[in-house]
Design an enzyme around this catalytic site. Structure first.
Site, PDB file in Angstrom:
ATOM      1  N   LYS A  43       0.860  -1.169  -0.121  1.00 16.81           N
ATOM      2  CA  LYS A  43      -0.022   0.099  -0.083  1.00 16.81           C
ATOM      3  C   LYS A  43       0.884   1.250  -0.205  1.00 16.81           C
ATOM      4  CE  LYS A  43      -2.438   1.458   3.597  1.00 16.81           C
ATOM      5  NZ  LYS A  43      -2.625   2.793   3.733  1.00 16.81           N
ATOM      6  N   ASP A  70      -3.205   4.152  -2.018  1.00 17.14           N
ATOM      7  CA  ASP A  70      -4.284   4.636  -0.989  1.00 17.14           C
ATOM      8  C   ASP A  70      -4.236   6.042  -1.041  1.00 17.14           C
ATOM      9  OD1 ASP A  70      -6.265   4.844   0.944  1.00 17.14           O
ATOM     10  OD2 ASP A  70      -4.702   4.186   2.638  1.00 17.14           O
ATOM     11  N   LYS A  72      -7.238   8.166  -1.550  1.00 18.79           N
ATOM     12  CA  LYS A  72      -8.476   8.524  -1.301  1.00 18.79           C
ATOM     13  C   LYS A  72      -9.223   9.361  -1.961  1.00 18.79           C
ATOM     14  CE  LYS A  72      -8.004   6.590   3.579  1.00 18.79           C
ATOM     15  NZ  LYS A  72      -6.684   6.347   3.664  1.00 18.79           N
ATOM     16  N   ASP A  75     -13.504  14.363  -5.150  1.00 18.39           N
ATOM     17  CA  ASP A  75     -13.395  15.445  -6.071  1.00 18.39           C
ATOM     18  C   ASP A  75     -14.670  15.484  -6.722  1.00 18.39           C
ATOM     19  OD1 ASP A  75     -12.467  17.821  -7.622  1.00 18.39           O
ATOM     20  OD2 ASP A  75     -10.624  17.110  -7.007  1.00 18.39           O
ATOM     21  N   THR A 129     -12.242   6.209  10.384  1.00 22.22           N
ATOM     22  CA  THR A 129     -12.255   5.916  11.756  1.00 22.22           C
ATOM     23  C   THR A 129     -11.746   6.861  12.785  1.00 22.22           C
ATOM     24  OG1 THR A 129      -9.990   4.614  11.464  1.00 22.22           O
ATOM     25  CG2 THR A 129     -12.167   3.354  11.302  1.00 22.22           C
ATOM     26  N   ARG A 220       2.785  -1.436  10.747  1.00 24.31           N
ATOM     27  CA  ARG A 220       3.947  -1.521  11.797  1.00 24.31           C
ATOM     28  C   ARG A 220       4.209  -2.875  12.081  1.00 24.31           C
ATOM     29  NH1 ARG A 220       1.138   3.238  14.954  1.00 24.31           N
ATOM     30  NH2 ARG A 220      -0.532   2.135  14.034  1.00 24.31           N
TER      31      ARG A 220
HETATM   32  O1  C5P Z   1       0.888   0.215  11.326  1.00 17.70           O
HETATM   33  P1  C5P Z   1      -0.687  -0.286  11.033  1.00 17.70           P
HETATM   34  O2  C5P Z   1      -0.948  -1.773  10.897  1.00 17.70           O
HETATM   35  O3  C5P Z   1      -1.773   0.079  12.009  1.00 17.70           O
HETATM   36  O4  C5P Z   1      -0.951   0.462   9.725  1.00 17.70           O
HETATM   37  C1  C5P Z   1      -2.341   0.318   9.168  1.00 17.70           C
HETATM   38  C2  C5P Z   1      -2.377   1.101   7.887  1.00 17.70           C
HETATM   39  O5  C5P Z   1      -3.582   1.277   7.400  1.00 17.70           O
HETATM   40  C3  C5P Z   1      -1.804   2.408   7.781  1.00 17.70           C
HETATM   41  O6  C5P Z   1      -1.427   2.569   6.548  1.00 17.70           O
HETATM   42  C4  C5P Z   1      -2.886   3.389   8.010  1.00 17.70           C
HETATM   43  O7  C5P Z   1      -2.647   4.546   7.284  1.00 17.70           O
HETATM   44  C5  C5P Z   1      -4.023   2.551   7.431  1.00 17.70           C
HETATM   45  N1  C5P Z   1      -5.354   2.839   8.177  1.00 17.70           N
HETATM   46  C6  C5P Z   1      -6.497   3.070   7.380  1.00 17.70           C
HETATM   47  N2  C5P Z   1      -7.636   3.326   8.080  1.00 17.70           N
HETATM   48  C7  C5P Z   1      -7.726   3.078   9.462  1.00 17.70           C
HETATM   49  C8  C5P Z   1      -6.439   2.750  10.184  1.00 17.70           C
HETATM   50  C9  C5P Z   1      -5.271   2.680   9.590  1.00 17.70           C
HETATM   51  O8  C5P Z   1      -6.349   3.030   6.260  1.00 17.70           O
HETATM   52  N3  C5P Z   1      -8.809   3.120  10.094  1.00 17.70           N
END
Ligand code: C5P
Length: 246
Positions: A43, A70, A72, A75, A129, A220
């Site tokens: 991603k 990603d 998002k 527009d 979220t 992570r």
């Molecule tokens: O490090 P982690 O596993 O938390 O990363 C999750 C990835 O998913 C990050 O790139 C974060 O921007 C994305 N994410 C997301 N929507 C969320 C939480 C995390 O797109 N609600």
């Protein structure tokens, strides 16, 4: 090695999307290479794309891996439609748009996708979220967050969007209300044995997949692991357990 179709069927390893949450392309490619083909999707988000541009996408593709772009999109319909075509021409497999762009924008994105030589799967973000009921109210949305998520999911489906990005806590109700045809991609997953980082309500890969998630975004726990290949393997095992109990 050809890439799997994100719309399935998928092996447990194919269900992992590794988030390249790193500031430079050099660091990102080190992570891609350290996984040695174990993970098929990467991603690329705003941070890396804004700094490094399309060459970030091209470099991952050159290594035979797939890209989830990603950015998002949100527009006017004509602009979003052309952005989807541009992403498709770059060769990405998955990309994100905001359901809040409305039905005309979502339908335009689906048309842009259908003009691509290799159409990417479009995923709609229902409600970020990071937004709670009071934040939604501040932008004029008074209904409960869960209702807004389901309404946005239904809107995306009827506009011809391929899938949704959903928190693991939303997967079961989205599957129940919207059926099996949408692809559901879930971030915020953590192994039962691992920490939660900043996720208030993380869920295990087993539960997310059992509830109906198709792909899991993992950042992570793989990026910061001593051996990212081992971390990816442990996630794949957990995913296999979840798939077996579906
Ligand atoms: O490090 P982690 O596993 O938390 O990363 C999750 C990835 O998913 C990050 O790139 C974060 O921007 C994305 N994410 C997301 N929507 C969320 C939480 C995390 O797109 N609600």
């Amino acid at each position: 090695m050809t890439l799997p179709d994100p719309r399935g069927p998928l092996t447990p390893e194919d269900r992992i999307v590794c988030a390249l949450d790193l500031p430079t392309l050099d660091e990102a490619l080190r992570l891609v290479d350290s996984l040695g083909g174990r993970v098929r999707w990467f991603k690329i988000g705003m941070e890396l794309f804004t700094r490094e541009g399309p060459r970030a996408v091209e470099s991952v593709l050159e290594r035979g891996q797939g890209v989830f772009l990603d950015l998002k999109y949100h527009d006017i319909p004509a602009t979003a439609e052309r952005a989807v075509e541009s992403a498709g021409a770059l060769g990405v497999s998955l990309l994100t748009v905001h359901a809040a762009g409305g039905p005309a924008m979502l339908e335009a994105c689906a048309r842009g996708r259908d003009r691509c030589q290799s159409p990417p799967a479009i995923l709609a973000v229902t409600v970020l979220t990071s937004l709670d009921a009071s934040a939604l109210s501040a932008v004029g949305i008074e209904r409960p967050v869960e209702e807004q998520v389901l309404a946005a999911g239904a809107l995306a489906r009827s506009a011809g969007i391929d899938g949704l990005v959903a928190s693991p806590r939303e997967v079961a109700s989205l599957r129940r209300e919207l059926g099996g045809e949408l692809l559901i991609v879930t971030p915020g997953v953590r192994l039962a044995s691992g920490g939660h980082d900043d996720h208030a309500r993380a869920e295990t890969p087993q539960t997310a997949v059992k509830d109906g998630a198709d792909l899991l975004v993992v950042g992570r726990p793989i990026r910061d692991a001593e051996d990212p290949r081992v971390a990816a393997e442990v996630f794949a095992q957990a995913i296999a357990q979840g798939a077996a109990s579906r």
